[in-house]
Write a protein that holds these residues in place. Structure first.
Motif, mmCIF file in Angstrom:
data_model
loop_
_atom_site.group_PDB
_atom_site.id
_atom_site.type_symbol
_atom_site.label_atom_id
_atom_site.label_comp_id
_atom_site.label_asym_id
_atom_site.label_seq_id
_atom_site.Cartn_x
_atom_site.Cartn_y
_atom_site.Cartn_z
ATOM 1 N N THR A 254 -56.551 -93.426 30.146
ATOM 2 C CA THR A 254 -56.090 -93.686 31.503
ATOM 3 C C THR A 254 -56.322 -92.382 32.256
ATOM 4 O O THR A 254 -56.173 -91.302 31.683
ATOM 5 C CB THR A 254 -54.589 -94.049 31.500
ATOM 6 O OG1 THR A 254 -54.438 -95.298 30.841
ATOM 7 C CG2 THR A 254 -54.023 -94.124 32.901
ATOM 8 N N MET B 100 -46.146 -97.215 41.258
ATOM 9 C CA MET B 100 -45.899 -97.605 39.858
ATOM 10 C C MET B 100 -45.338 -99.034 39.791
ATOM 11 O O MET B 100 -45.724 -99.799 38.924
ATOM 12 C CB MET B 100 -44.942 -96.607 39.193
ATOM 13 C CG MET B 100 -45.502 -95.197 39.060
ATOM 14 S SD MET B 100 -47.052 -95.101 38.126
ATOM 15 C CE MET B 100 -46.495 -95.572 36.501
ATOM 16 N N GLU B 101 -44.465 -99.367 40.713
ATOM 17 C CA GLU B 101 -43.890 -100.713 40.737
ATOM 18 C C GLU B 101 -44.959 -101.749 41.068
ATOM 19 O O GLU B 101 -45.048 -102.807 40.426
ATOM 20 C CB GLU B 101 -42.736 -100.772 41.761
ATOM 21 C CG GLU B 101 -41.884 -101.994 41.665
ATOM 22 C CD GLU B 101 -41.206 -102.185 40.319
ATOM 23 O OE1 GLU B 101 -41.095 -103.354 39.887
ATOM 24 O OE2 GLU B 101 -40.792 -101.199 39.676
ATOM 25 N N LYS B 102 -45.815 -101.452 42.047
ATOM 26 C CA LYS B 102 -46.875 -102.392 42.438
ATOM 27 C C LYS B 102 -47.915 -102.573 41.345
ATOM 28 O O LYS B 102 -48.513 -103.650 41.202
ATOM 29 C CB LYS B 102 -47.535 -101.930 43.738
ATOM 30 C CG LYS B 102 -46.641 -102.103 44.940
ATOM 31 C CD LYS B 102 -47.294 -101.558 46.211
ATOM 32 C CE LYS B 102 -46.382 -101.716 47.414
ATOM 33 N NZ LYS B 102 -46.982 -101.159 48.644
ATOM 34 N N LEU B 103 -48.155 -101.516 40.553
ATOM 35 C CA LEU B 103 -49.131 -101.615 39.487
ATOM 36 C C LEU B 103 -48.696 -102.593 38.399
ATOM 37 O O LEU B 103 -49.532 -103.198 37.724
ATOM 38 C CB LEU B 103 -49.399 -100.240 38.856
ATOM 39 C CG LEU B 103 -50.163 -99.259 39.734
ATOM 40 C CD1 LEU B 103 -50.243 -97.899 39.050
ATOM 41 C CD2 LEU B 103 -51.558 -99.779 40.062
ATOM 42 N N LYS B 104 -47.400 -102.778 38.243
ATOM 43 C CA LYS B 104 -46.879 -103.716 37.243
ATOM 44 C C LYS B 104 -47.291 -105.147 37.547
ATOM 45 O O LYS B 104 -47.386 -105.970 36.639
ATOM 46 C CB LYS B 104 -45.349 -103.641 37.190
ATOM 47 C CG LYS B 104 -44.818 -102.354 36.615
ATOM 48 C CD LYS B 104 -43.310 -102.337 36.668
ATOM 49 C CE LYS B 104 -42.752 -101.009 36.221
ATOM 50 N NZ LYS B 104 -41.275 -100.979 36.333
ATOM 51 N N THR B 105 -47.510 -105.452 38.833
ATOM 52 C CA THR B 105 -47.826 -106.831 39.237
ATOM 53 C C THR B 105 -49.315 -107.060 39.452
ATOM 54 O O THR B 105 -49.713 -108.152 39.822
ATOM 55 C CB THR B 105 -47.065 -107.210 40.515
ATOM 56 O OG1 THR B 105 -47.485 -106.347 41.588
ATOM 57 C CG2 THR B 105 -45.562 -107.086 40.322
ATOM 58 N N ARG B 106 -50.132 -106.034 39.253
ATOM 59 C CA ARG B 106 -51.584 -106.178 39.452
ATOM 60 C C ARG B 106 -52.238 -106.742 38.227
ATOM 61 O O ARG B 106 -51.931 -106.475 37.134
ATOM 62 C CB ARG B 106 -52.224 -104.845 39.810
ATOM 63 C CG ARG B 106 -52.037 -104.533 41.273
ATOM 64 C CD ARG B 106 -52.778 -103.288 41.691
ATOM 65 N NE ARG B 106 -54.159 -103.488 42.021
ATOM 66 C CZ ARG B 106 -54.621 -103.935 43.164
ATOM 67 N NH1 ARG B 106 -53.803 -104.261 44.112
ATOM 68 N NH2 ARG B 106 -55.896 -104.058 43.386
ATOM 69 N N ASP C 244 -43.143 -93.904 43.129
ATOM 70 C CA ASP C 244 -42.305 -94.995 42.616
ATOM 71 C C ASP C 244 -42.851 -96.351 43.072
ATOM 72 O O ASP C 244 -42.959 -97.291 42.272
ATOM 73 C CB ASP C 244 -40.855 -94.858 43.097
ATOM 74 C CG ASP C 244 -40.093 -93.730 42.427
ATOM 75 O OD1 ASP C 244 -40.558 -93.208 41.382
ATOM 76 O OD2 ASP C 244 -39.028 -93.354 42.963
#
Length: 164
Positions: free
Chosen positions: A74, A158-164, A155
């Motif tokens: 990553t 990171m939160e939005k990446l969880k839903t991608r 923050d």
């Protein structure tokens, strides 16, 4: 996963990129390091880069992305990525590449550039970058306002990446 913090100069790409890399415990690479001496000289003298100036730079960043992917890493990069065609070069059809668009007003960007020292970018080029910018849509990037505190931006990303 490869993240690319994108936006015009002064948007905070390096700061947010470094913070994302720290959060993800992965390498960070500033795309400015891939600019040729000629590109840096042009920008230092207030001369906007052309597409012809940018293509080799973008291809070099893409090669670095592929190197990280071959190593199974990553990584977080920065690159202004102003046009969709530039993002297409960096993405190369790769679903593993995600852009983080740092969006800000002219006033905030000018203020930030006015306080920056030791960078090759001439602040007079901001308008040319804004003129070139093709804002990415939701299909291309996670968008965050640079008017938020940096920790909040990270923050949110990171939160939005969880839903991608």
């Amino acid at each position: 996963m490869i993240l690319i913090a994108m936006g015009v100069s002064g948007a905070g790409k390096s700061l947010i990129g470094e913070m994302l890399a720290e959060r993800l415990n992965c390498p960070f690479t500033d795309g400015d390091a891939f600019h040729s001496a000629a590109n840096k000289e042009k920008m230092h003298h207030g001369i906007p880069l052309t597409d012809e100036d940018r293509w080799p730079w973008l291809k070099t960043i893409r090669a670095a992305i592929e190197e990280k992917q071959r190593a199974g890493e990553t990584a977080v990069f920065t690159c202004s990525s102003l046009k969709r065609s530039y993002r297409d070069v960096l993405r190369a059809g790769d679903k593993d590449v995600c852009f983080v668009y740092l969006k800000g007003s002219m006033e905030v960007l000018r203020e930030r550039l006015g306080h920056r020292t030791g960078h090759f970018f001439d602040p007079s080029l901001l308008q040319s970058q804004l003129d070139t910018l093709e804002e990415p849509g939701e299909d291309e990037a996670v968008t965050e306002s640079i008017e938020l505190p940096p920790e909040q931006i990270v923050d949110n990303v990171m939160e939005k990446l969880k839903t991608r």
